[in-house]
Design a protein around this motif. Structure first.
Motif, mmCIF file in Angstrom:
data_model
loop_
_atom_site.group_PDB
_atom_site.id
_atom_site.type_symbol
_atom_site.label_atom_id
_atom_site.label_comp_id
_atom_site.label_asym_id
_atom_site.label_seq_id
_atom_site.Cartn_x
_atom_site.Cartn_y
_atom_site.Cartn_z
ATOM 1 N N MET A 58 12.146 1.237 -102.725
ATOM 2 C CA MET A 58 13.483 1.761 -103.021
ATOM 3 C C MET A 58 14.185 2.163 -101.727
ATOM 4 S SD MET A 58 14.033 1.650 -106.290
ATOM 5 C CE MET A 58 15.414 2.784 -106.524
ATOM 6 N N PRO A 59 15.519 1.935 -101.640
ATOM 7 C CA PRO A 59 16.259 2.402 -100.454
ATOM 8 C C PRO A 59 16.429 3.923 -100.501
ATOM 9 C CG PRO A 59 17.756 1.430 -102.058
ATOM 10 C CD PRO A 59 16.372 1.268 -102.613
ATOM 11 N N PRO A 60 16.759 4.561 -99.363
ATOM 12 C CA PRO A 60 16.982 6.012 -99.374
ATOM 13 C C PRO A 60 18.132 6.369 -100.315
ATOM 14 C CG PRO A 60 17.124 5.106 -97.133
ATOM 15 C CD PRO A 60 16.999 3.955 -98.063
ATOM 16 N N TRP A 99 10.960 12.719 -103.016
ATOM 17 C CA TRP A 99 9.628 12.670 -103.643
ATOM 18 C C TRP A 99 9.293 11.244 -104.073
ATOM 19 C CZ3 TRP A 99 7.285 16.782 -102.218
ATOM 20 C CH2 TRP A 99 7.910 18.028 -102.193
ATOM 21 N N GLY A 100 9.572 10.288 -103.212
ATOM 22 C CA GLY A 100 9.155 8.913 -103.469
ATOM 23 C C GLY A 100 9.802 8.299 -104.702
ATOM 24 N N ARG A 158 0.768 7.015 -100.991
ATOM 25 C CA ARG A 158 1.681 6.491 -102.025
ATOM 26 C C ARG A 158 1.193 5.146 -102.537
ATOM 27 N NH1 ARG A 158 7.586 7.829 -99.365
ATOM 28 N NH2 ARG A 158 7.827 9.852 -100.358
ATOM 29 N N ASN A 159 0.839 4.269 -101.596
ATOM 30 C CA ASN A 159 0.408 2.925 -102.009
ATOM 31 C C ASN A 159 -0.904 2.980 -102.788
ATOM 32 O OD1 ASN A 159 2.667 1.814 -100.868
ATOM 33 N ND2 ASN A 159 1.635 1.228 -98.958
ATOM 34 N N ARG A 160 -1.777 3.915 -102.423
ATOM 35 C CA ARG A 160 -3.068 4.017 -103.111
ATOM 36 C C ARG A 160 -2.886 4.517 -104.558
ATOM 37 N NH1 ARG A 160 -8.099 3.782 -100.914
ATOM 38 N NH2 ARG A 160 -6.990 2.278 -99.615
ATOM 39 N N GLU A 183 3.970 13.461 -106.282
ATOM 40 C CA GLU A 183 4.874 12.356 -106.625
ATOM 41 C C GLU A 183 4.348 11.498 -107.779
ATOM 42 O OE1 GLU A 183 6.771 11.685 -102.150
ATOM 43 O OE2 GLU A 183 5.330 10.251 -102.949
ATOM 44 N N HIS A 184 3.051 11.607 -108.080
ATOM 45 C CA HIS A 184 2.479 10.726 -109.098
ATOM 46 C C HIS A 184 2.013 11.436 -110.358
ATOM 47 C CE1 HIS A 184 2.661 8.085 -105.633
ATOM 48 N NE2 HIS A 184 2.758 7.118 -106.522
ATOM 49 N N PHE A 185 2.294 12.725 -110.488
ATOM 50 C CA PHE A 185 1.871 13.450 -111.690
ATOM 51 C C PHE A 185 2.990 14.335 -112.231
ATOM 52 C CE2 PHE A 185 -2.124 12.491 -109.578
ATOM 53 C CZ PHE A 185 -2.824 11.921 -110.632
ATOM 54 N N PRO A 186 2.998 14.542 -113.537
ATOM 55 C CA PRO A 186 3.989 15.433 -114.156
ATOM 56 C C PRO A 186 3.626 16.894 -113.936
ATOM 57 C CG PRO A 186 2.576 14.441 -115.832
ATOM 58 C CD PRO A 186 2.152 13.851 -114.532
ATOM 59 N N LEU A 187 3.658 17.340 -112.699
ATOM 60 C CA LEU A 187 3.333 18.729 -112.359
ATOM 61 C C LEU A 187 4.577 19.594 -112.489
ATOM 62 C CD1 LEU A 187 1.169 18.128 -109.158
ATOM 63 C CD2 LEU A 187 0.357 18.714 -111.456
#
Ligand code: FE
Ligand code: CA
Length: 512
Positions: free
Chosen positions: A61-63, A93-94, A212-214, A275-279
């Motif tokens: 994604m672009p900024p 946050w990605g 992020r990639n992982r 960035e990868h969890f609904p925290l």
């Protein structure tokens, strides 16, 4: 330290991406990572997605922030709308969305989806909590090494539609790719068969880009996506989300990374985790100091769940790196050492003491029960990374439980080995009073090359009612006002994503 508001102000300064730029960025489906919900409360739940048209390449994604539509229904047929609106996917946050839905009704299902630029996610299920629920279904998951097995366990978990999934860590592993195919390794005095069925992408994770990639790689798995789309999750990381066996500010291999390098790495890992969890809360950072709120309390009908964070605030491991067990030494008896840190320890003691729940479930990354690998009366050989390495801290929690906490049940992961155990006043002496039960879930996917050592140790550990390190799977629980039932689920062919999954043992706390 930045406040939440300052964080949001920083994010907002990047601005919303203009519609033409959004269209250009969304030439292909950005919902490659699925959706998730988590941190369920009586009247709220957090919904999550992340825009990542190129999931293994930083997201693609672009900024700039992107408005994403969401819709919520009261039924699985999407006929009774409850809520709709726009939430921002924040570049900060990605391009993840963390949407806290509030004003919901307790103890009921909701169905939701996200949409942007002509793409939409499948309909997903979540559920709010209620102390009035009569029976609740919880599943515990841990240790899902992507390379070594497929995720049939998650397919099975999704089809069970839990009220909540508790993930106690090793959601990702940090290592570089391994060569594909079968091979053997000498480990712990025997030849162990391994197979790499699919590969990590990119080097050992160190930077935000790597992490992020992982996460994105793991989250592209359809069965893992299905488990997130089937129920809300509560999550806390263990060690491999950053680096093997880290403790607070201390990496396992200080000769390979300086303290500063490890702190910068930890900051990146905590950000990617959020960035990868609904925290409910983003990480806090001041310079290279960082922390993430992971421990917490949730009420599910007859059960009060405390999810612990046994990694972020712990004292460093002692007595050497003997594996799977190291001989006990004087340093482990230092009462100043802690596994939870003073604030979390006090919070847990107070909350347990005030609880009016029929069952007090304590989810710990690492085993609370002891496991000695040698015969008495010699000094025990113990896993110093688990509660065994933190005797005085364990005794302090046992003192709290012994003062009248109703039906404590530990649920745990980390050891890639399923077990049902009783927890005793003197944990290494099964003739003393039983204060709690523990159900350890086996790993979703990661092998357990030390399973034979655990099996051989069984006769030295009479508090262990059941143990199985040879199978992959998970544990799940039905909690009713007068009954706590555990089922140990095992995957018959873990290298086959379509494998059958079966119950290895069903057992109730009152059975042992
Ligand atoms: Fe693990
Ligand atoms: Ca672990």
């Amino acid at each position: 330290m930045l406040t939440r508001r300052q964080f949001i102000a920083t994010a907002a300064a990047l601005g919303v991406l203009p519609p033409a730029a959004v269209r250009a960025a969304l030439a292909s489906n950005p919902f490659t990572l699925g959706v998730a919900s988590g941190s369920p409360r009586d009247t709220s739940v957090v919904l999550w997605t992340r825009l990542a048209p190129e999931p293994l390449n930083g997201g693609g994604m672009p900024p700039g922030d992107v408005p994403v539509r969401y819709q919520v229904w009261a039924d699985a047929e999407a006929r009774r709308p409850v809520r709709e609106g726009e939430a921002l996917a924040l570049a900060r946050w990605g391009h993840s969305v963390h949407l806290k839905l509030e004003g919901l009704e307790p103890g009921r299902e909701y169905f939701y989806r996200f949409a942007v630029g002509g793409f939409e996610t499948p309909l997903a299920r979540t559920r709010t909590t209620s102390r009035d629920d009569r029976a609740i279904k919880l599943a515990i998951a841990s240790c899902q090494h992507y390379e070594t097995n497929h995720y049939a366990a998650f397919r099975d978990m999704a089809s069970w539609t839990p009220d909540c999934v508790v993930h106690v860590g090793d959601y990702i592993y940090e290592g570089a790719p391994s060569p594909l195919g079968a091979r053997t390794r000498e480990m712990f005095g025997r030849t162990v068969d391994f197979s790499v069925v699919r590969q990590h992408v990119g080097p050992e994770t160190v930077t935000l880009w790597d992490y992020r990639n992982r996460y994105a790689l793991y989250r592209t798995d359809p069965h893992l996506q299905a488990a997130h789309a089937a129920a809300p999750w509560v999550v806390a990381m263990d060690d491999h989300e950053i680096d093997n066996n880290w403790a607070a500010d201390v990496p396992q291999d200080p000769e390979k990374q300086t303290p500063l390098e490890f702190r910068v790495r930890r900051l990146a890992a905590l950000q990617a985790y959020y960035e990868h969890f609904p925290l409910e809360h983003p990480p806090l950072a001041l310079g290279t100091d960082s922390s993430l709120q992971m421990y917490g309390r949730w009420r599910f009908g007859p059960a009060l769940l405390h999810l612990l964070d046994t990694r972020q605030f712990r004292s460093d491991q002692v007595c050497g790196d003997g594996f799977p067990g190291a001989p006990a030494c004087a340093a482990m008896e230092d009462p100043a050492r802690s596994l939870l840190g003073p604030a979390q320890e006090a919070w847990l003691a107070e909350s347990l003491t005030r609880s009016d729940a029929a069952y007090n479930v304590i989810a710990s990354q690492v085993w609370f029960s002891p496991l000695r690998y040698n015969a008495p009366p010699a000094a025990p050989e113990l896993n110093m990374d688990s509660w065994d390495g933190y005797g005085p801290a364990r005794r302090r929690l046992l003192d709290v439980l012994g003062r009248g906490v109703a039906e404590p049940v530990f649920i745990s992961g980390d050891w890639h080995c399923a077990a049902a155990m009783t927890v005793h006043e003197d944990p290494l002496d099964a003739t003393t009073r039983t204060l709690a039960h523990e159900f350890a879930g086996t790993s979703i996917a990661t092998p357990c090359p030390w399973a034979h050592r655990v099996t051989e140790a069984r006769s030295h550990n009479p508090h262990v009612r059941y143990v199985n390190g040879d199978r992959r799977g998970y544990a799940r629980f039905v909690v009713e006002p007068r009954q706590f039932t555990a089922q140990f689920r095992v995957v018959e062919a873990p290298q086959d994503p379509a494998s059958r999954v079966a119950t290895d043992l069903e057992i109730r706390t009152r059975d042992f």
